[in-house]
Design a protein around this motif. Sequence first.
Motif, PDB file in Angstrom:
ATOM      1  N   GLU A 474     117.988  85.620  94.099  1.00 32.07           N
ATOM      2  CA  GLU A 474     117.022  84.490  94.264  1.00 32.07           C
ATOM      3  C   GLU A 474     115.555  84.626  94.250  1.00 32.07           C
ATOM      4  N   HIS A 475     115.217  85.482  94.972  1.00 35.90           N
ATOM      5  CA  HIS A 475     113.557  85.675  95.048  1.00 35.90           C
ATOM      6  C   HIS A 475     113.027  86.653  94.079  1.00 35.90           C
ATOM      7  N   GLU A 499     106.498  84.278  90.587  1.00 32.99           N
ATOM      8  CA  GLU A 499     105.787  83.371  91.185  1.00 32.99           C
ATOM      9  C   GLU A 499     104.679  83.524  91.852  1.00 32.99           C
ATOM     10  N   ARG A 501     102.597  83.444  94.571  1.00 31.29           N
ATOM     11  CA  ARG A 501     102.619  83.160  96.206  1.00 31.29           C
ATOM     12  C   ARG A 501     101.269  83.544  96.820  1.00 31.29           C
ATOM     13  N   VAL A 504     103.858  86.133 101.317  1.00 29.96           N
ATOM     14  CA  VAL A 504     105.206  86.628 101.083  1.00 29.96           C
ATOM     15  C   VAL A 504     106.200  87.119 102.279  1.00 29.96           C
ATOM     16  N   HIS A 505     107.520  86.609 101.995  1.00 30.80           N
ATOM     17  CA  HIS A 505     108.446  87.035 103.196  1.00 30.80           C
ATOM     18  C   HIS A 505     109.228  88.246 103.015  1.00 30.80           C
ATOM     19  N   GLU A 507     112.400  88.811 102.824  1.00 31.48           N
ATOM     20  CA  GLU A 507     113.304  88.649 101.711  1.00 31.48           C
ATOM     21  C   GLU A 507     113.086  88.874 100.298  1.00 31.48           C
ATOM     22  N   GLN A 508     111.570  88.443 100.235  1.00 36.40           N
ATOM     23  CA  GLN A 508     111.235  88.085  98.643  1.00 36.40           C
ATOM     24  C   GLN A 508     110.911  89.546  98.357  1.00 36.40           C
ATOM     25  N   ASP A 511     113.975  91.478  97.576  1.00 36.19           N
ATOM     26  CA  ASP A 511     114.673  91.291  96.191  1.00 36.19           C
ATOM     27  C   ASP A 511     114.083  91.765  95.220  1.00 36.19           C
ATOM     28  N   GLU A 512     112.593  91.821  95.193  1.00 41.48           N
ATOM     29  CA  GLU A 512     111.768  92.464  94.174  1.00 41.48           C
ATOM     30  C   GLU A 512     112.130  93.848  94.143  1.00 41.48           C
TER      31      GLU A 512
END
Length: 654
Positions: A474-475, A499, A501, A504-505, A507-508, A511-512
């Motif tokens: 998702e992220h 994206e 931003r 940044v969290h 979770e993001q 994912d990256e």
Amino acid sequence: MAKENNNNSSPKKPKFSSYWIYGAILVFIIGLQFFSGGSSWQTPPDITPAKLQEFLKDGDVSKVEIITNIRQARVYLTKEAQDKEIHKKTADKSIIPSTSQVPQYILNYGDLQNFENDIKKTITEDNLSTSVGYDTESNAFGDLLLSLLPFVLIIGIWLFLMRRMSGGGAGGAGGQIFNIGKSKARLFDEKTDMKVTFKDVAGLEGAKEEVQEIVDFLKNPEKYTSLGGKIPKGALLVGSPGTGKTLLAKAVAGEAKVPFFSLSGSDFVEMFVGVGASRVRDLFKQAKDKSPAIIFIDEIDAIGRARGKNNMTGSNDERENTLNQLLTEMDGFGTNTNVIVLAATNRADILDKALMRAGRFDRQIYVDLPDVRERKEIFEVHLRPIKTSEALDPEFLAKQTPGFSGADIANVCNEAALIAARNGKKAVDKQSFLDAVDRIVGGLEKKNKIITPTEKKTIAFHEAGHATVSWMLEHAAPLVKVTIVPRGQSLGAAWYLPEERLIVHPEQMADEMCAALGGRAAEKVMFDRISTGALSDLEKVTKQARAMVTIYGLNEKIGNLTYYDSSGQTDYNFSKPYSEETAQLIDKEISKIIEAQYVRAVKLLEENKDKLTELAEHLLEKEVIFKDDLERIFGKRPFGRDLEEGPEKKLLEN
């Protein structure tokens, strides 16, 4: 009244020039040559020894002067002989009077002994009164010139070098060796210099507003001082390279109706002791004489670096003296408020604290990278002079260039025009801009690079692994284009649309990192072996994991701690700000984060091994695939983000 008119209409006296002295010396040298003894405008005619014997027998020769050092004889005729028709052409026609007798003929002889014997024999046989003399020819001035020439050359070369080191030709500030301490600032002339206005500066709304206010301070000072306020002493433009700091200063120069002095921080640096401080004093003296005025110092970090930080010896005292003088001029005894200093730097963290305090640089104007709206405005400015074949949408182009600075966007527009011209197009189209973005981000395509079929297959599955993992998380930034054509130093590349931003969290970030490790995970899943092609991926995820642990405080074991120092002091320390036990814990946590995302990527690819294989085979066949190919294989991305081609990339390095 008539007397006053005469005074006003009288021509100005010519300005004294050093070239007058050079001209007078040259005229003096020529005069010496012409008026020295033995010189004449007319050279006597040459005769042969046989002709001389004939003149001797006729009794026409009164004297023969033999110049022994140049094997030449000068023949002087008697007064009676000069009246003869045969010698009329030898009459002295010089217009410059000579202090010595001028010969009527000259001749060049061979052997001196034989020549003497022949003359004396003829004189004796014919009982002549002709006299024979001997002399040597010398040029005192030429000898003096030759002896002085080495000294003249040495002095001339020294003066030339001093002029070059002092930075300018004759007549300009600093052009002479005695003017080396003069300021090198260039005074902006709004009539002759290229004028840049605030209309030419797109984006940067906040920075532009503050800079415009500075110009307004100098135009209408009463508007602000009437309420008891003081005009700021200076403003510091801070931002990444290429964001438009110098362009803003040019716009100030174009808009301000006050004198604008522009120079670089390196212009104060000189090999001579005390020159930098002297130039600072001279700069502010000129500005105060023309106040109200603006001084712009580009790249001020050349002289504004914090004192005593990186200097183990006393070799940098000259730069510190220059900085001390600048500090004094900006806010010290006797300073005026009618001079505003603008400065630009992309290294504000290394500047001296005394320079950054209020009262010197009262304002720090941050010039950030443009967002998508500002990029659109910048494209509109740079598209004006370009001949396009269609109505290009600046908003579409802005979405293709996340993270680009204003200078990068200017480069994209120029590169697009060059690509269109290279392809023989009459105008620049949309595809030329997309190719330009690819060219700038990924480098030039190298289709002739030799790659074995095995290597090509590995590269294809590596890039397909990135595409698969990023599509299913998702992220992660959605991948929109993949190529296995070598570009620059990379063997393959994948373009993303990240994206933009502000925060940044975890979770993001996870994912990256998982998407970045998708390439190596694909190699492991398909071939059960890994290669060196994931170098750039590993570099990125290691930096990201280290930042999570040591900078952002996103790790449970380390806790809410950060070891980041915004002042830059830790750059000059040899010790770490944590203990050895903490260092070992940090290394374990970094490794744990990366390995967890690697295992996650392997699991995702094993679950979608058939789709990964289909995508890689399609990539091997086409060499370039786009978003549509991913949608056909994986279906619509379930996270609802619209995709457009973007230049963010992953490189597969060899």
